[in-house]
Design an enzyme around this catalytic site. Structure first.
Site, short mmCIF file in Angstrom:
data_model
loop_
_atom_site.label_atom_id
_atom_site.label_comp_id
_atom_site.label_asym_id
_atom_site.label_seq_id
_atom_site.Cartn_x
_atom_site.Cartn_y
_atom_site.Cartn_z
N GLY A 86 7.53 -15.18 8.47
CA GLY A 86 6.80 -15.04 7.20
C GLY A 86 6.84 -13.62 6.72
O GLY A 86 7.65 -12.81 7.15
N ASN A 87 5.96 -13.30 5.77
CA ASN A 87 5.85 -11.91 5.31
C ASN A 87 4.41 -11.64 4.90
O ASN A 87 3.56 -12.51 4.98
CB ASN A 87 6.85 -11.64 4.18
CG ASN A 87 6.61 -12.54 2.99
OD1 ASN A 87 5.59 -12.45 2.32
ND2 ASN A 87 7.56 -13.44 2.75
N TYR A 88 4.15 -10.41 4.44
CA TYR A 88 2.77 -9.96 4.23
C TYR A 88 2.17 -10.36 2.87
O TYR A 88 1.07 -9.93 2.55
CB TYR A 88 2.70 -8.44 4.36
CG TYR A 88 2.99 -7.93 5.74
CD1 TYR A 88 2.19 -8.29 6.81
CD2 TYR A 88 4.09 -7.10 5.96
CE1 TYR A 88 2.46 -7.81 8.08
CE2 TYR A 88 4.36 -6.62 7.23
CZ TYR A 88 3.54 -6.98 8.29
OH TYR A 88 3.81 -6.52 9.55
N SER A 89 2.87 -11.14 2.07
CA SER A 89 2.32 -11.47 0.74
C SER A 89 1.01 -12.24 0.87
O SER A 89 0.91 -13.21 1.62
CB SER A 89 3.33 -12.29 -0.06
OG SER A 89 2.73 -12.74 -1.26
N ALA A 123 7.05 -14.01 -2.56
CA ALA A 123 7.92 -13.31 -1.62
C ALA A 123 8.58 -14.39 -0.77
O ALA A 123 8.01 -14.86 0.22
CB ALA A 123 7.11 -12.34 -0.77
#
Ligand code: PMT
Length: 275
Positions: A83-86, A151
């Site tokens: 995943g990512n930090y969005s 994102a």
């Protein structure tokens, strides 16, 4: 006397310093008023001023806007993902601001813990880039505009294990990643005459060149550049600092603002293209 009191005047000065507009009778007008400064304006005049103010804010009446927001999760196994930090804050601020300006919003949201407030936001929750792609491809043909703030993971694991992957005693393990579809480019490819497509570019270096490349490659009408090199910009925080670059190559840089304020700047640009 109350109006002239230093504390009232101090408060008014503070409001002015924040850029607020304070409606006061002009000096010449005062003499003709039976009671002067500080008197409450007639309610019908207040209503008329408010009507004008809100009419100028309704720039997207009945426009259909598709917005993607948040991260995507690409499953590795039943308990792990890439995943990512969005956080979804930027995309959700856009959804609320568009709906507040009269639009019918379809918000395609990755896994976030945010709530939607405005009744004119139809929310579709998805998890992976593949799910986001299908929801966006279905919604965009009916829309006047798309704003792609999510994102999206560019890659996903080739295989999603059905059982939890056990720790290998031998040491290293390798995950093979395969590319996801580019949602922005796919919408850019099916964009009709008159439809507007807005993308974001989240960069860490060579910001302008990368953003311009994405603008062209994805057939966008303008791109909103935010850089992780700017303090208070990008993921998770409540503020953002953007530069809007349009098809003509014109770049407009904005100061650091709340994500709500940034959303208004993006909508002001979008509204000029939708007319
Ligand atoms: O959610 P927040 O915590 O508030 O953070 C906001 C944000 C930083 C996520 C947001 O402002 C932002 O920059 N969103 C885009 C992040 C991103 O993935 O940028 P990119 O440069 O990798 O992608 C370029 C554009 O293509 C984006 O419009 C993206 O949505 C789109 N894209 C990318 C890959 C892909 N497979 N499909 C896409 O549609």
């Amino acid at each position: 006397d109350m109006f002239a009191h230093p504390s009232t005047q101090q408060n008014l000065d503070r409001l002015r310093s924040f850029g607020n507009r304070i409606i006061e009778p002009a000096e010449g007008e005062l003499a003709s008023h039976l009671v002067g400064k500080g008197r409450m304006e007639e309610p019908d005049k207040i209503v008329a001023v408010l009507d004008d103010f809100f009419a100028s804010q309704i720039q997207l009446e009945k426009k259909k806007i598709v917005i993607t927001a948040g991260p995507t999760y690409e499953k590795i196994d039943p308990v792990r993902f890439i995943g990512n930090y969005s956080s979804g804050k930027m995309g959700f601020a856009l959804a609320e601001a568009c709906a507040g300006q009269g639009a019918e919003v379809t918000l395609i949201a990755g896994p976030v813990s945010l709530k939607t407030v405005h009744p004119n936001i139809k929310r579709i929750d998805v998890e992976s880039a593949e799910e986001m792609y299908h929801a966006a491809m279905e919604a965009f043909p009916e829309a006047d505009a798309g704003i792609l703030c999510a994102a999206v993971a560019d890659y996903r694991p080739d295989v999603q294990a059905t059982e939890k992957i056990k720790r290998e005693t031998k040491g290293e393990m390798t995950l093979l990643l395969v590319p996801n579809k580019d949602i922005a480019a796919s919408l850019g490819a099916i964009k009709r005459e008159g439809q507007i497509l807005v993308g974001f570019a989240l960069e860490t270096n060579d910001e302008t060149a990368h953003a311009e490349g994405k603008l062209k490659r994805k057939n966008l009408d303008f791109i909103v550049l935010n850089s992780l090199r700017d303090a208070g910009a990008g993921f998770r925080c409540d503020t953002n600092k953007i530069t809007i670059i349009d098809k003509e190559g014109e770049a407009t840089a904005y100061p650091l603002k709340s994500k709500q304020g940034v959303a208004v700047d993006i909508i002001n640009k979008l509204a000029t293209l939708l007319k």
